[in-house]
Design a protein around this motif. Structure first.
Motif, short mmCIF file in Angstrom:
data_model
loop_
_atom_site.label_atom_id
_atom_site.label_comp_id
_atom_site.label_asym_id
_atom_site.label_seq_id
_atom_site.Cartn_x
_atom_site.Cartn_y
_atom_site.Cartn_z
N ASP A 1 1.32 -4.37 14.91
CA ASP A 1 0.55 -5.37 14.18
C ASP A 1 -0.70 -4.78 13.54
OD1 ASP A 1 2.38 -7.35 14.77
OD2 ASP A 1 1.31 -8.02 16.57
N VAL A 2 -1.22 -3.69 14.10
CA VAL A 2 -2.44 -3.09 13.55
C VAL A 2 -2.15 -2.04 12.50
CG1 VAL A 2 -3.69 -3.54 15.69
CG2 VAL A 2 -2.55 -1.35 15.39
N ILE A 3 -0.86 -1.77 12.24
CA ILE A 3 -0.48 -0.79 11.23
C ILE A 3 -0.40 -1.48 9.88
CG2 ILE A 3 1.30 0.84 10.47
CD1 ILE A 3 2.12 1.13 13.40
N PRO A 4 -1.11 -0.98 8.86
CA PRO A 4 -1.07 -1.62 7.53
C PRO A 4 0.35 -1.67 6.99
CG PRO A 4 -2.83 0.00 7.64
CD PRO A 4 -2.02 0.19 8.88
N GLN A 5 0.72 -2.82 6.44
CA GLN A 5 2.03 -3.00 5.85
C GLN A 5 1.88 -3.52 4.43
OE1 GLN A 5 4.63 -5.36 8.31
NE2 GLN A 5 4.03 -4.31 10.20
N PHE A 6 2.62 -2.92 3.50
CA PHE A 6 2.48 -3.25 2.09
C PHE A 6 2.72 -4.73 1.79
CE2 PHE A 6 4.17 -3.51 -2.27
CZ PHE A 6 3.06 -3.03 -2.96
N PRO A 7 3.74 -5.38 2.38
CA PRO A 7 3.93 -6.81 2.10
C PRO A 7 2.73 -7.68 2.45
CG PRO A 7 5.89 -5.89 3.15
CD PRO A 7 4.82 -4.84 3.23
N ASP A 8 1.97 -7.27 3.48
CA ASP A 8 0.77 -8.04 3.83
C ASP A 8 -0.25 -8.01 2.71
OD1 ASP A 8 1.88 -8.64 6.29
OD2 ASP A 8 0.94 -6.93 7.30
N TYR A 9 -0.41 -6.81 2.08
CA TYR A 9 -1.35 -6.69 0.98
C TYR A 9 -0.88 -7.51 -0.23
CZ TYR A 9 -3.62 -2.89 3.52
OH TYR A 9 -4.30 -2.15 4.45
N VAL A 10 0.43 -7.51 -0.47
CA VAL A 10 0.97 -8.28 -1.60
C VAL A 10 0.70 -9.76 -1.41
CG1 VAL A 10 3.07 -8.93 -2.83
CG2 VAL A 10 2.74 -6.56 -2.12
N ARG A 11 0.99 -10.28 -0.20
CA ARG A 11 0.76 -11.69 0.06
C ARG A 11 -0.73 -12.04 -0.03
NH1 ARG A 11 5.03 -10.86 3.87
NH2 ARG A 11 3.50 -10.28 5.47
N CYS A 12 -1.57 -11.12 0.41
CA CYS A 12 -3.01 -11.37 0.39
C CYS A 12 -3.52 -11.45 -1.05
CB CYS A 12 -3.72 -10.26 1.16
SG CYS A 12 -5.50 -10.52 1.34
N PHE A 13 -3.17 -10.47 -1.88
CA PHE A 13 -3.66 -10.46 -3.26
C PHE A 13 -2.98 -11.54 -4.10
CE2 PHE A 13 -5.18 -6.23 -2.11
CZ PHE A 13 -6.44 -6.23 -2.71
N ALA A 14 -1.82 -12.04 -3.66
CA ALA A 14 -1.15 -13.12 -4.38
C ALA A 14 -1.98 -14.40 -4.35
CB ALA A 14 0.23 -13.37 -3.78
N LEU A 15 -2.87 -14.51 -3.38
CA LEU A 15 -3.74 -15.69 -3.32
C LEU A 15 -4.65 -15.79 -4.53
CD1 LEU A 15 -4.79 -15.59 0.46
CD2 LEU A 15 -3.09 -17.07 -0.61
N MET A 16 -4.86 -14.65 -5.21
CA MET A 16 -5.70 -14.67 -6.41
C MET A 16 -5.09 -15.49 -7.54
SD MET A 16 -8.49 -12.71 -5.97
CE MET A 16 -8.94 -11.88 -7.49
N ALA A 17 -3.80 -15.83 -7.40
CA ALA A 17 -3.16 -16.67 -8.42
C ALA A 17 -3.69 -18.10 -8.36
CB ALA A 17 -1.64 -16.66 -8.23
N ILE A 18 -4.30 -18.48 -7.25
CA ILE A 18 -4.90 -19.81 -7.14
C ILE A 18 -6.26 -19.76 -7.84
CG2 ILE A 18 -5.70 -21.58 -5.55
CD1 ILE A 18 -3.83 -20.43 -3.45
#
Length: 293
Positions: A84-101
Motif C-alpha cells: 500500500d505504501v508503494i507508489p502505483q501509477f493508477p493512483d496518480y491517474v485517478r488523483c489527477f483526474a479530479l482536476m476535471a471537476i
C-alpha cells in the motif's frame, strides 16, 4: 479524515484551522522557554510529550469510513499491507483526474497562488526587511501577526461560505493577499504599515483556507478525501519549489525591491485565467457531478 468527519462544512474546518494555528503560534514560544530554562533535554522532552498527546488524540478519534463495493460507507478496519505504501501509477491517474471537476481545478490554481505568497515571505521578504534595518525581533513579530490573524480569520470561514460564491471569495482573497505582500517595497520600511499588511494578509488567508478545503471536500465526496488532499499537497509543494528560486533570480537581475513588483504582476496575470475558470465553475455548480456516495 477531518473533511470527512466535518462533511465539508467550512465552519467546522475553520475551527480546526483555528486550533492548529494556536499550536503553531504557541509551541515555538513554549519550547524556547523550556530551552532557556533547562537546555536541550527539557525542550526535546516537551516535544516528545507533545507528540504522545497527538498520538492519544488520534487513537481516540473516530475511524474514517471506507467506500465499500456498493459505494456505501463502511466502518471496516483497514488492514495495512506493505504494498500500500508503494507508489502505483493508477493512483496518480485517478488523483489527477479530479482536476476535471471545475471546482477542484479552480481551488488547485488558487492554492498555487496562495502558496506563492508564502514562498515570497519565506525567501526575499526576510532579506529585504533585513536590508531596511529591521531587527530579528521585529521580523518575528510580523511573522507572528500573520499566524495569529490566520487563526482568527479561519473562524469567519463559515459565515464567508454563506455570504456569497465561495470560489469568488477565495479568488478575491488570494488576489488581495498577492497585492499585500508585493506592496512591501512601497511601505518604506515603516513597521506599523508592514504589520497592518501582514495582519490583513493573515486574515484573508485564514478565511480562504477553510473555504478551499470545504469546496474540495464537497466536490469530490466523502470517499475521495485522501486523493484531493494529496493533490492539494502536490500544488503546495510545486509552488514552494518554484517561487523562491524564481524570486531570487528576479532579485539578482533587477533588484530585491523590483522583484516584488515583477513577481506580483506575474501572479496577478495568472489570476486572470483562474477568474475565467471560476466563472465557468459557478455556472456549472448546480449541475456538477460529484464523486460521492
Amino acid at each position: 479524515m477531518i473533511a470527512q468527519l466535518a462533511e465539508g462544512e467550512a465552519e467546522y474546518i475553520g475551527r480546526f484551522s483555528f486550533f492548529a494555528r494556536i499550536g503553531t503560534t504557541l509551541s515555538p514560544m513554549v519550547v524556547g522557554a523550556a530551552w532557556d530554562w533547562g537546555g536541550a533535554w527539557p525542550a526535546y522532552t516537551l516535544g516528545v510529550a507533545w507528540g504522545g498527546m497527538v498520538t492519544i488524540a488520534l487513537l481516540r478519534a473516530p475511524e474514517a469510513e471506507f467506500a465499500g463495493g456498493s459505494g456505501r460507507g463502511s466502518r471496516r478496519t483497514a488492514i495495512f499491507r506493505a504494498r500500500d505504501v508503494i507508489p502505483q501509477f493508477p493512483d496518480y491517474v485517478r488523483c489527477f483526474a479530479l482536476m476535471a471537476i471545475p471546482a477542484v481545478a479552480t481551488t488547485m490554481a488558487i492554492i498555487f497562488l496562495r502558496t506563492a505568497t508564502n514562498g515570497v515571505q519565506s525567501s526575499i521578504y526576510v532579506v529585504f526587511l533585513k536590508g531596511l534595518g529591521l531587527t530579528g525581533t521585529s521580523i518575528g513579530i510580523l511573522f507572528a501577526a500573520i499566524e495569529v490573524m490566520s487563526g482568527l480569520g479561519s473562524l469567519f470561514a463559515g459565515r464567508a461560505m454563506r455570504l456569497g460564491d465561495p470560489q469568488r471569495t477565495m479568488l478575491s482573497g488570494t488576489v488581495l493577499s498577492i497585492v499585500l505582500i508585493c506592496v512591501t517595497p512601497f511601505l518604506g520600511g515603516i513597521f506599523l504599515l508592514l504589520f497592518l499588511a501582514q495582519a490583513a494578509r493573515g486574515w484573508l488567508q485564514g478565511v480562504v483556507q477553510p473555504l478551499m478545503f470545504s469546496v474540495q471536500a464537497k466536490a469530490v465526496g466523502r470517499y475521495r478525501q485522501g486523493s484531493v488532499v494529496g493533490l492539494r499537497q502536490t500544488m503546495n509543494r510545486l509552488a514552494a519549489i518554484v517561487i523562491p528560486p524564481v524570486m531570487g533570480a528576479i532579485a539578482d537581475r533587477w533588484g530585491a525591491g523590483e522583484s516584488f513588483v515583477i513577481l506580483g504582476s506575474l501572479l496577478l496575470l495568472l489570476s486572470v485565467p483562474v477568474a475565467l475558470i471560476t466563472r465557468r465553475a459557478s455556472r456549472l455548480q448546480q449541475g456538477e457531478p460529484r464523486l460521492a456516495d
